[in-house]
Design a protein around this motif. Structure first.
Motif, PDB file in Angstrom:
ATOM      1  N   PRO A 138     -38.850  60.725  44.038  1.00  0.00           N
ATOM      2  CA  PRO A 138     -37.698  61.780  43.433  1.00  0.00           C
ATOM      3  C   PRO A 138     -37.999  63.029  43.246  1.00  0.00           C
ATOM      4  CG  PRO A 138     -38.255  60.055  41.407  1.00  0.00           C
ATOM      5  CD  PRO A 138     -38.880  59.813  42.916  1.00  0.00           C
TER       6      PRO A 138
ATOM      7  N   TYR B 141     -31.938  53.109  41.412  1.00  0.00           N
ATOM      8  CA  TYR B 141     -32.817  53.126  42.544  1.00  0.00           C
ATOM      9  C   TYR B 141     -34.005  54.001  42.210  1.00  0.00           C
ATOM     10  CZ  TYR B 141     -29.924  57.266  42.599  1.00  0.00           C
ATOM     11  OH  TYR B 141     -29.318  58.551  42.432  1.00  0.00           O
ATOM     12  N   ASP B 142     -34.123  54.461  40.871  1.00  0.00           N
ATOM     13  CA  ASP B 142     -35.515  54.835  40.101  1.00  0.00           C
ATOM     14  C   ASP B 142     -36.437  54.058  39.879  1.00  0.00           C
ATOM     15  OD1 ASP B 142     -34.901  57.690  40.750  1.00  0.00           O
ATOM     16  OD2 ASP B 142     -33.226  57.547  39.169  1.00  0.00           O
TER      17      ASP B 142
ATOM     18  N   VAL C 129     -31.928  64.052  48.890  1.00  0.00           N
ATOM     19  CA  VAL C 129     -30.801  63.743  49.910  1.00  0.00           C
ATOM     20  C   VAL C 129     -29.554  64.310  49.405  1.00  0.00           C
ATOM     21  CG1 VAL C 129     -29.379  61.796  50.944  1.00  0.00           C
ATOM     22  CG2 VAL C 129     -31.592  61.326  50.242  1.00  0.00           C
TER      23      VAL C 129
ATOM     24  N   TYR D 294     -29.805  61.950  44.674  1.00  0.00           N
ATOM     25  CA  TYR D 294     -28.859  62.980  45.475  1.00  0.00           C
ATOM     26  C   TYR D 294     -29.024  64.156  44.901  1.00  0.00           C
ATOM     27  CZ  TYR D 294     -26.972  58.856  47.947  1.00  0.00           C
ATOM     28  OH  TYR D 294     -26.895  57.779  48.720  1.00  0.00           O
TER      29      TYR D 294
ATOM     30  N   ASP E  28     -27.109  63.224  53.790  1.00  0.00           N
ATOM     31  CA  ASP E  28     -27.550  61.899  54.092  1.00  0.00           C
ATOM     32  C   ASP E  28     -28.839  61.517  54.721  1.00  0.00           C
ATOM     33  OD1 ASP E  28     -25.267  60.950  52.538  1.00  0.00           O
ATOM     34  OD2 ASP E  28     -23.918  60.532  54.277  1.00  0.00           O
TER      35      ASP E  28
ATOM     36  N   ILE F  48     -27.679  51.199  47.874  1.00  0.00           N
ATOM     37  CA  ILE F  48     -28.827  51.846  48.261  1.00  0.00           C
ATOM     38  C   ILE F  48     -29.872  50.532  48.388  1.00  0.00           C
ATOM     39  CG2 ILE F  48     -30.745  53.247  48.001  1.00  0.00           C
ATOM     40  CD1 ILE F  48     -28.980  54.844  46.174  1.00  0.00           C
TER      41      ILE F  48
ATOM     42  N   GLN G 269     -32.866  62.000  54.063  1.00  0.00           N
ATOM     43  CA  GLN G 269     -33.809  61.947  53.059  1.00  0.00           C
ATOM     44  C   GLN G 269     -34.858  62.880  53.619  1.00  0.00           C
ATOM     45  OE1 GLN G 269     -35.038  58.338  50.998  1.00  0.00           O
ATOM     46  NE2 GLN G 269     -37.170  58.958  50.905  1.00  0.00           N
TER      47      GLN G 269
ATOM     48  N   ARG H 286     -25.869  64.503  49.468  1.00  0.00           N
ATOM     49  CA  ARG H 286     -24.697  63.536  49.451  1.00  0.00           C
ATOM     50  C   ARG H 286     -23.581  63.866  50.332  1.00  0.00           C
ATOM     51  NH1 ARG H 286     -23.061  60.584  44.017  1.00  0.00           N
ATOM     52  NH2 ARG H 286     -24.337  58.730  44.962  1.00  0.00           N
TER      53      ARG H 286
ATOM     54  N   HIS I   2     -35.520  55.277  46.028  1.00  0.00           N
ATOM     55  CA  HIS I   2     -34.414  56.356  46.470  1.00  0.00           C
ATOM     56  C   HIS I   2     -34.950  57.773  45.837  1.00  0.00           C
ATOM     57  CE1 HIS I   2     -30.720  58.612  47.607  1.00  0.00           C
ATOM     58  NE2 HIS I   2     -30.888  57.929  48.619  1.00  0.00           N
TER      59      HIS I   2
END
Length: 650
Positions: free
Chosen positions: A635, A604-605, A640, A129, A302, A650, A304, A642, A126
């Motif tokens: 990233p 999520y990284d 995204v 945010y 929300d 996620i 991406q 938020r 992901h």
């Protein structure tokens, strides 16, 4: 104008299994049934059995951590690194401590399987945010310099042999604290205070006054073209405002935005026109769109999406230069070409060849390895300058000359000057003679690159005298190596730990033997088992970073918790670049990626980090490769926005 401060981000400490208890009982950001099933049936009983005695609210709370104070849910996802370290500590047999019942093989497997499912297999990549963030003081100084065409400096005279801060910006602006990432460019949680606002106003007034003075006419004409006479013409004022606003906002502006600014100049001439122009220029220099990054991102919540070319240019320039995009980047962004793979790669090459790329060493590298501590190792300013610039020059060489990642630890190239040459024996003969100016007794000197042909005691960052001098003793050296090179964070030591006692009458114990008695407490041993082998491997160097004349009687051997043994630092270094290669490279990737994104990495990284690490290991990657992979990563290239209620998982 009113700017509301952004809320401070909470920073979870990263310690050992005891903190795992905190995170488990606090509750994760997943649904309640899943929480009950996962923790209530398998994980929570395990932790209560092995953690409650030390962290259950008794008379003595270990690590200032009390389980009884936890009565509300908290986000486990934000502390995925803590879970990772907890599993490693359990696997290595370092937690629970020796005086507590160990986990059975079944319990270890339960914890390991839960971690693998929760933080590895079920977590998708992901981009993170979007959060606006204020320019750090370092970035603000560089950006204002680029906009004005000259630096704002303190109006003092200093002796040649002294070192002092010359930047008016850095003198006036408050020091940025490290953000959750550990870097000062991580400012999304920093407020814009009235004090800071007043300092910005003063600096802008000072800069604009100088820009319109005769002393800096060349800088002004870079915007306006040749100026005839004392005043700008209306056409020049319009040109000035158009070009300046584009650079301030770091993107092309709409006709409506430009026309709003130009309206203030209509019908004015000479002095009145210059006053109106300066007023408009100050307004945009005090605007949130200048002081904060990313305010022009316009996307639905929300969703991406890739960042636009102007945002990409900004991310790239503040990563590599800690400065605004230059005209070439803005022109490519305006033409919609920057995101093209070949164009972007060419820009990375160009930017790394620029003198501005030294920022990677002087901002990122300095913070990563805490090199500012070298300022305190001596009262001789010129020696301190040489000791500090040696690792900075070395890091600049690694980052910009396409050098292998692990040359950080093992290199035959270094940088010295006349003040630091005494640490390098016969290699000092490679230095070219420097003639001191008449009347100057002590002078800060630039470094020269040399090759370490026969010197077995030097090579790489870890054995540079300034790095050794700022970390005096085995505990500081071991802790620094563990945290900065291997990427492990330790809790603060107990407040009543005391000092290593001296030999009693008749005793002839070495320092290391006395230290073994000092650290015999089982709780302390959890960390010292990891710190001490690393620290004592460097005992052949004294507190000033010099190689001791007699080292054969020193015990610099050690065994790492993972089982590898060595006789001295050379042996340890070999382990670091072979058996620990993946761990060192992973830390390098994580550190540079956190700095590039100006935020703490999240669970999520991890897929992105894993992919980059695997590719670098397979390809024997360089720092140039790493920079390109970060710039092209999910990233860095996407975002995204938020909504008010972010998704629970996620």
């Amino acid at each position: 104008m009113s700017l509301l401060p952004y809320p401070m981000l909470h920073r979870f400490p990263s310690v050992c299994l005891s903190l795992v208890c905190l995170l488990v009982l606090a509750g994760p950001a997943i649904t309640a049934p899943a929480l009950a099933d996962t923790f209530g049936e398998s994980i929570q009983p395990l932790l209560q059995k092995h953690c409650q005695q030390c962290h259950g609210g008794g008379d003595e709370i270990h690590g200032d951590f009390d389980l009884t104070q936890l009565d509300h849910p908290a986000a486990i996802d934000a502390a995925f690194e803590t879970w990772e370290r907890a599993v490693e500590l359990v696997d290595e047999g370092l937690m629970p401590p020796d005086d507590q019942p160990p986990l059975s093989d079944t319990e270890k497997q339960t914890l390991r399987a839960w971690y693998q499912d929760r933080f590895v297999e079920s977590v998708g990549a992901h981009p993170g945010y979007f959060r606006p963030r204020r320019l750090s003081a370092h970035e603000y100084r560089n950006t204002l310099h680029s906009l004005l065409g000259f630096p704002l400096e303190v109006a003092i005279r200093k002796a040649e042999e002294t070192l002092s801060e010359e930047s008016l910006v850095m003198k006036l602006l408050p020091t940025d604290p490290p953000g959750p990432s550990g870097f000062t460019n991580d400012t999304s949680g920093n407020p814009l205070t009235t004090v800071l606002w007043d300092q910005y106003s003063y600096l802008v007034d000072n800069g604009l006054e100088k820009l319109f003075s005769s002393q800096h006419r060349d800088a002004l004409q870079a915007y306006t073209g040749s100026i005839e006479g004392p005043w700008l013409t209306p056409a020049q004022a319009e040109t000035m405002l158009r070009r300046f606003a584009r650079r301030v906002y770091r993107r092309d502006l709409s006709d409506a935005q430009i026309n709003d600014m130009l309206a203030a100049l209509q019908g004015k001439h000479e002095a009145a026109l210059q006053t109106a122009l300066q007023r408009e220029m100050k307004a945009i220099l005090m605007s949130p769109s200048f002081l904060y990054r990313g305010l022009h991102i316009r996307i639905a919540t929300d969703v991406q999406v890739p960042v636009d070319d102007f945002e990409l240019a900004e991310r790239l320039s503040y990563f590599l230069w800690a400065d605004m995009p230059d005209d070439e980047l803005l022109d490519l962004a305006g033409a919609g070409q920057l995101a093209q793979a070949d164009v972007l790669d060419a820009q990375i090459t160009r930017m790394l060849a620029s003198p501005k790329a030294r920022n990677l060493a002087e901002d990122f590298g300095l913070q990563w390895f805490s090199l500012g501590e070298i300022d305190h190792v001596s009262n001789n300013p010129s020696l301190v300058h040489g000791l500090k610039n040696q690792p900075l020059d070395f890091l600049h060489y690694l980052f910009t000359q396409d050098r292998p990642l692990l040359e950080l630890l093992d290199s035959r190239t270094t940088f010295i000057n006349a003040h630091t040459a005494r640490y390098y024996g016969a290699e000092r003969r490679q230095l070219k003679a420097h003639r001191r100016p008449a009347g100057v007794e002590v002078q800060a000197l630039p470094n020269q690159k040399i090759q370490l042909n026969d010197n077995q005691h030097r090579g790489g960052l870890l054995t540079m005298p300034g790095v050794l001098a700022m970390n005096r003793g085995p505990v500081l050296r071991g802790t620094w190596l563990l945290e900065r090179v291997l990427g492990e964070h330790l809790p603060d030591p107990p407040a009543n730990i005391g000092q290593v006692p001296a030999n009693r009458p008749g005793e002839k114990l070495s320092f290391r033997q006395r230290f073994e008695l000092h650290r015999s407490d089982a709780t302390c041993a959890v960390c010292h088992d990891k710190i001490d082998p690393l620290g004592f491997s460097l005992q052949a160097y004294d507190d000033q970073g010099k190689v001791l004349a007699r080292t054969k009687h020193l015990d610099t051997s050690g065994t790492l918790p993972s089982g590898e043994s060595f006789d001295d630092f050379s042996g340890l270094k070999q382990i670091l670049v072979t058996d620990y290669r993946e761990r060192v490279i992973r830390n390098i990737v994580r550190q540079m990626m956190a700095y590039a994104l100006a935020r703490k990495l999240q669970a999520y990284d991890r897929p992105t980090v894993d992919q980059i690490v695997a590719e670098l290991i397979e390809q024997d990657g360089t720092y140039r490769d790493l920079i390109a992979k970060i710039v092209n990563s999910l990233p860095f290239r996407e975002t995204v926005k938020r909504s008010a209620q972010p998704p629970s998982k996620i």
